[in-house]
Design an enzyme around this catalytic site. Structure first.
Site, PDB file in Angstrom:
ATOM      1  N   CYS A  73       0.872  -1.172   0.000  1.00  0.00           N
ATOM      2  CA  CYS A  73       0.000   0.000   0.000  1.00  0.00           C
ATOM      3  C   CYS A  73       0.909   1.222   0.000  1.00  0.00           C
ATOM      4  O   CYS A  73       1.626   1.470   0.978  1.00  0.00           O
ATOM      5  CB  CYS A  73      -0.868  -0.025   1.264  1.00  0.00           C
ATOM      6  SG  CYS A  73      -1.873   1.436   1.412  1.00  0.00           S
ATOM      7  N   CYS A 226      -4.977   5.864  -4.688  1.00  0.00           N
ATOM      8  CA  CYS A 226      -4.286   4.602  -4.384  1.00  0.00           C
ATOM      9  C   CYS A 226      -2.831   4.796  -4.823  1.00  0.00           C
ATOM     10  O   CYS A 226      -2.557   5.020  -6.005  1.00  0.00           O
ATOM     11  CB  CYS A 226      -4.951   3.453  -5.146  1.00  0.00           C
ATOM     12  SG  CYS A 226      -4.050   1.895  -4.986  1.00  0.00           S
TER      13      CYS A 226
HETATM   14  N1  LIG Z   1      -6.559  -2.361  -2.108  1.00  0.00           N
HETATM   15  C1  LIG Z   1      -5.186  -2.614  -2.399  1.00  0.00           C
HETATM   16  C2  LIG Z   1      -4.274  -2.336  -1.258  1.00  0.00           C
HETATM   17  C3  LIG Z   1      -4.225  -0.907  -0.882  1.00  0.00           C
HETATM   18  C4  LIG Z   1      -3.475  -0.057  -1.900  1.00  0.00           C
HETATM   19  C5  LIG Z   1      -3.314   1.324  -1.420  1.00  0.00           C
HETATM   20  N2  LIG Z   1      -4.450   2.107  -1.210  1.00  0.00           N
HETATM   21  C6  LIG Z   1      -2.173   2.108  -2.007  1.00  0.00           C
HETATM   22  O1  LIG Z   1      -2.075   3.309  -1.674  1.00  0.00           O
HETATM   23  O2  LIG Z   1      -1.320   1.562  -2.691  1.00  0.00           O
HETATM   24  C7  LIG Z   1      -4.994  -4.097  -2.776  1.00  0.00           C
HETATM   25  O3  LIG Z   1      -5.777  -4.955  -2.346  1.00  0.00           O
HETATM   26  O4  LIG Z   1      -4.038  -4.377  -3.511  1.00  0.00           O
END
Ligand SMILES: N[C@@H](CCC[C@H](N)C(=O)O)C(=O)O
Length: 319
Positions: A73, A226
């Site tokens: 993340c 993200c």
């Molecule tokens: N939902 C993603 C994990 C979280 C990613 C995140 N928000 C970021 O900033 O990279 C997954 O399940 O891969």
């Protein structure tokens, strides 16, 4: 059993951050799904666990809002970087994550007085098996039209190391999110392409080495931002000639970040730079799942003030 939690965010991608020495203290899935409910202080996109490490300064685990665990993340790592660096009184550190030990460091603020951190995003792979994803026995999907997904959007599949599907789109797909939503829901339900689900981002290339990215996250849904998706999107934009600089500005519905993309043949060095903001500290009962008390910081007010201009600039894309 009273415990302390922080509420943190990177570009509006919001998490609870919890430090513990006991990796098996409670059922993290249960705790995270409870914490992330909207009625609990607005909810969050996930839980960041900060744990001791025998091979790095600390270890980070990431639990998505639905209780599933992610290997990485990017926005969360910036928040963990700040927490660990401030605790150890260091300017840089190494954080153990599920698949790699990653370098993190304090950076000069991108916006006045906003704590900013740079984090390494690695390892990168275009092999479909690394996501995992399967499509007609292909080994990779690079800037390719997948008729089953869209007849006009070229997609790239990449893991960094969590899985991402990146579509380069025109502005109409950003103004209206229905196509992205239905594709992301398909690929995160029971389906033949991505058995473990995938983060789906639509990328609109703007002028001057700038892109806009909106992501539907696996285990969460649409998020403000993200970090791994924005870094993967910057890489895909660079490899396909939509941007040219090593440093790319990435706008998102929650703000903006900078992504540094260095390519050397098939080797990529990716760095994500952006805010690491602490909005509140909570005490809660970890066994009875109840909040006991909270104190807001003034960091969110400062963030909102600084980000106002950025938001105006991207208002038409941010839905
Ligand atoms: N939902 C993603 C994990 C979280 C990613 C995140 N928000 C970021 O900033 O990279 C997954 O399940 O891969």
């Amino acid at each position: 059993m009273e415990r302390t939690l922080l509420k943190v965010h990177g570009s509006g991608n919001t998490f609870y951050l919890y430090q513990t020495n006991n990796e098996n203290e409670v059922d993290w899935t249960k705790l995270t799904t409870w914490l992330c409910q909207k009625e609990n202080n607005g909810g969050a996109d996930g839980l960041l666990l900060v744990l001791p490490s025998t091979i790095a300064d600390a270890k980070m685990r990431v639990i998505n809002a639905d209780g599933s665990e992610a290997s990485m993340c990017g926005n969360g790592l910036r928040c963990v970087a700040r927490f660990v660096c401030e605790q150890l009184e260091k300017e840089e550190a190494i954080i153990e994550t599920m698949k790699a030990n990653l370098k993190v460091r304090k950076e000069s603020p991108l916006l006045e007085d906003i704590p900013t951190y740079a984090v390494e995003i690695s390892p990168v792979s275009f092999a479909l098996s690394s996501l995992p994803m399967s499509y007609k026995g292909q080994e990779e999907i690079r800037h390719q039209i997948i008729q089953e997904f869209s007849t006009t959007i070229p997609f790239t599949a990449v893991s960094v190391p969590n899985p991402h599907l990146i579509g380069i789109v025109d502005q109409t797909y950003i103004e209206n999110n229905t196509h992205q939503k239905s594709l992301a829901e398909l690929l995160n339900g029971e389906n033949e392409y991505c058995v473990d689900g995938v983060n789906v981002s639509y990328v609109y290339p703007m002028k001057n080495d700038t892109i806009f990215v909106r992501t539907f996250e696996r285990g969460v849904g649409f998020t403000n931002a993200c970090g791994t998706a924005m870094t993967a999107s910057a890489l895909v934009s660079k490899l396909n000639g939509f941007v040219h600089n090593d440093v790319i500005t990435v706008f998102n519905p929650g703000g903006f970040v900078k992504c540094e993309v260095k390519t050397n043949g098939d080797r990529y060095e990716l760095t994500l730079i952006g805010n690491a903001t602490v909005t509140a500290e909570y005490t809660f009962d970890i066994h009875n799942l109840t909040f006991l008390n909270y104190n807001e910081t003034d960091e969110q007010k400062q963030y909102e003030k600084s980000i106002e201009l950025v938001k105006k600039e991207t208002a038409s894309f941010a839905n």
